[in-house]
Motif scaffolding. Structure first.
Motif, PDB file in Angstrom:
ATOM      1  N   MET A  13      36.611  -9.614  19.638  1.00 24.92           N
ATOM      2  CA  MET A  13      36.323  -9.462  18.216  1.00 24.92           C
ATOM      3  C   MET A  13      34.826  -9.259  17.983  1.00 24.92           C
ATOM      4  N   ILE A  14      34.028 -10.037  18.695  1.00 25.51           N
ATOM      5  CA  ILE A  14      32.570  -9.903  18.587  1.00 25.51           C
ATOM      6  C   ILE A  14      32.141  -8.495  18.959  1.00 25.51           C
ATOM      7  N   ALA A  15      32.748  -7.955  20.020  1.00 26.99           N
ATOM      8  CA  ALA A  15      32.432  -6.595  20.446  1.00 26.99           C
ATOM      9  C   ALA A  15      32.859  -5.583  19.390  1.00 26.99           C
ATOM     10  N   ALA A  16      34.060  -5.756  18.849  1.00 21.41           N
ATOM     11  CA  ALA A  16      34.566  -4.825  17.840  1.00 21.41           C
ATOM     12  C   ALA A  16      33.686  -4.810  16.593  1.00 21.41           C
ATOM     13  N   LEU A  17      33.029  -5.932  16.328  1.00 19.73           N
ATOM     14  CA  LEU A  17      32.148  -6.047  15.163  1.00 19.73           C
ATOM     15  C   LEU A  17      30.729  -5.593  15.460  1.00 19.73           C
ATOM     16  N   GLY A  18      30.470  -5.141  16.694  1.00 17.96           N
ATOM     17  CA  GLY A  18      29.156  -4.617  17.042  1.00 17.96           C
ATOM     18  C   GLY A  18      28.092  -5.670  17.271  1.00 17.96           C
ATOM     19  N   ILE A 142      38.613 -12.141  10.477  1.00 14.31           N
ATOM     20  CA  ILE A 142      37.800 -12.267   9.254  1.00 14.31           C
ATOM     21  C   ILE A 142      36.840 -13.442   9.390  1.00 14.31           C
ATOM     22  N   ARG A 143      37.295 -14.554   9.946  1.00 17.74           N
ATOM     23  CA  ARG A 143      36.432 -15.731  10.124  1.00 17.74           C
ATOM     24  C   ARG A 143      35.289 -15.420  11.074  1.00 17.74           C
ATOM     25  N   LYS A 151      31.581  -9.558   7.468  1.00 21.91           N
ATOM     26  CA  LYS A 151      32.886  -9.730   6.843  1.00 21.91           C
ATOM     27  C   LYS A 151      33.507  -8.404   6.425  1.00 21.91           C
ATOM     28  N   GLU A 152      32.716  -7.504   5.852  1.00 24.55           N
ATOM     29  CA  GLU A 152      33.265  -6.222   5.405  1.00 24.55           C
ATOM     30  C   GLU A 152      33.783  -5.405   6.582  1.00 24.55           C
ATOM     31  N   GLN A 153      33.008  -5.403   7.681  1.00 20.36           N
ATOM     32  CA  GLN A 153      33.455  -4.678   8.873  1.00 20.36           C
ATOM     33  C   GLN A 153      34.740  -5.289   9.427  1.00 20.36           C
ATOM     34  N   ALA A 154      34.807  -6.619   9.395  1.00 19.76           N
ATOM     35  CA  ALA A 154      36.004  -7.301   9.897  1.00 19.76           C
ATOM     36  C   ALA A 154      37.220  -6.937   9.059  1.00 19.76           C
ATOM     37  N   LEU A 157      38.396  -3.495   9.964  1.00 21.20           N
ATOM     38  CA  LEU A 157      39.113  -3.500  11.233  1.00 21.20           C
ATOM     39  C   LEU A 157      40.538  -4.012  11.051  1.00 21.20           C
ATOM     40  N   VAL A 158      40.686  -5.089  10.297  1.00 24.16           N
ATOM     41  CA  VAL A 158      42.015  -5.639  10.047  1.00 24.16           C
ATOM     42  C   VAL A 158      42.902  -4.595   9.368  1.00 24.16           C
ATOM     43  N   ASN A 159      42.364  -3.910   8.381  1.00 29.20           N
ATOM     44  CA  ASN A 159      43.130  -2.874   7.690  1.00 29.20           C
ATOM     45  C   ASN A 159      43.585  -1.788   8.661  1.00 29.20           C
ATOM     46  N   ASP A 160      42.676  -1.389   9.553  1.00 30.67           N
ATOM     47  CA  ASP A 160      43.005  -0.344  10.522  1.00 30.67           C
ATOM     48  C   ASP A 160      44.089  -0.813  11.488  1.00 30.67           C
TER      49      ASP A 160
END
Length: 314
Positions: A13-18, A142-143, A151-154, A157-160
């Protein structure tokens, strides 16, 4: 921000959030993306992971049994995992990611709290994830995003991820007959996958005949497996790579009831990399659903999957 992740799914998750550039330490299970392999190991496992499935199960049960019999500080010594407190002192993390879902599967919040009692001069924030079903996984993302000011990026990602799962579910809903599917999360003794796996099976167009959504994976007898007689059997032991799973296939094949299973007779037994996919409560659960769909439907569905992550068992 200086981050230590003691949970493989949190690392993804950390990686996906950059935010990989903020990661300074990892657990022994954090192995994806491959850039994290250069980071120091903050935790390690205290059992022989190269033992047989039966022996690994026995080691874990012995530790759990002994834990129940002791009190106080002795609990830390009996954990399956050990945390390098000297390294924590050196790394000086601002935040540590861990989990409360299962003390067997990964370093737990209790392990972290006990370790920090021995470290002087740091008071990192502890963020503990607790995934039991797919909605929990997305809430955890999201957390993580909130903790890292992403948070917005998370949310995006969840939507995708949810859109990909919805698209797959729409594809499989067009197929008439739902195969009855059993996913084994351990092979000796037998354990069937619970938590989010029944949801993934449903998205993939199957019917999960064992395990309940949001509940821990239950043990299973051979008699129960033969009685249920699944159309499709998926082998995905917790913490095992595909190669490690293949080593344990003979444990099943030697059992006298193996040949009685319809899935075996019809050649519908598959192995899926558990440590990277089905067992890991992170972004690749979407790909896990797609892998299940490929196993269930083959070329009838046009989906791209990592072909190296699954195998048909002859």
């Amino acid at each position: 921000m200086r981050i230590v992740s003691l949970l493989a799914s949190a690392t993804e998750m950390i990686a996906a959030l950059g935010c990989l550039d903020q990661l300074v330490g990892r657990s022994h299970e954090c192995d994806y993306p491959h850039e994290v392999l250069q980071l120091p190991l903050v935790s390690n496992v205290q059992i022989d992971v190269n033992a047989t499935s039966e022996q690994i199960d026995a080691q874990i049960k012995q530790i759990a049994h002994t834990k129940d019999a002791v009190q106080g500080n002795a609990l830390r010594a009996l954990s399956i995992y050990v945390i390098d407190t000297d390294l924590l002192q050196t790394l000086q993390p601002d935040i540590i990611f861990t989990q409360t879902q299962c003390e067997v599967c990964a370093v737990s919040e209790r392990d972290v709290i006990q370790a920090l009692q021995q470290v002087v001069g740091i008071q990192p924030r502890i963020v503990s994830l607790a995934p039991y079903r797919l909605s929990d996984v997305w809430e955890d993302l999201i957390r993580v995003g909130e903790a890292l000011d992403r948070k917005e990026q998370a949310q995006q990602l969840v939507n995708d991820y949810q859109q990909r799962l919805n698209s797959l579910a729409q594809m499989t809903a067009m197929l008439r007959t739902k195969p009855r599917v059993a996913v084994l999360e351990w092979l000796d003794p037998l354990m069937v996958a619970g938590n989010w796996t029944p949801e993934l099976i449903n998205v993939a167009g199957g019917e999960a005949i064992f395990g309940r959504v949001g509940e821990h994976s239950p043990w299973l007898t051979w008699e129960e497996l033969v009685t249920a007689n699944p159309n499709v059997l998926v082998l995905s032991p917790c913490g095992f790579s595909l190669e490690r799973t293949m080593q344990d296939i003979p444990l099943l094949q030697r059992h006298p009831a193996w040949q009685e299973l319809q899935a075996v007779q019809q050649g519908r037994v598959y192995a899926i990399d558990g440590i990277y996919y089905l067992n890991r409560s992170g972004p690749r659960l979407v790909e896990s659903a797609e892998l299940l769909a490929r196993a269930l439907w083959g070329e009838r569905l046009t989906i791209n999957v990592d072909e190296s992550a699954w195998r048909e068992i002859a």
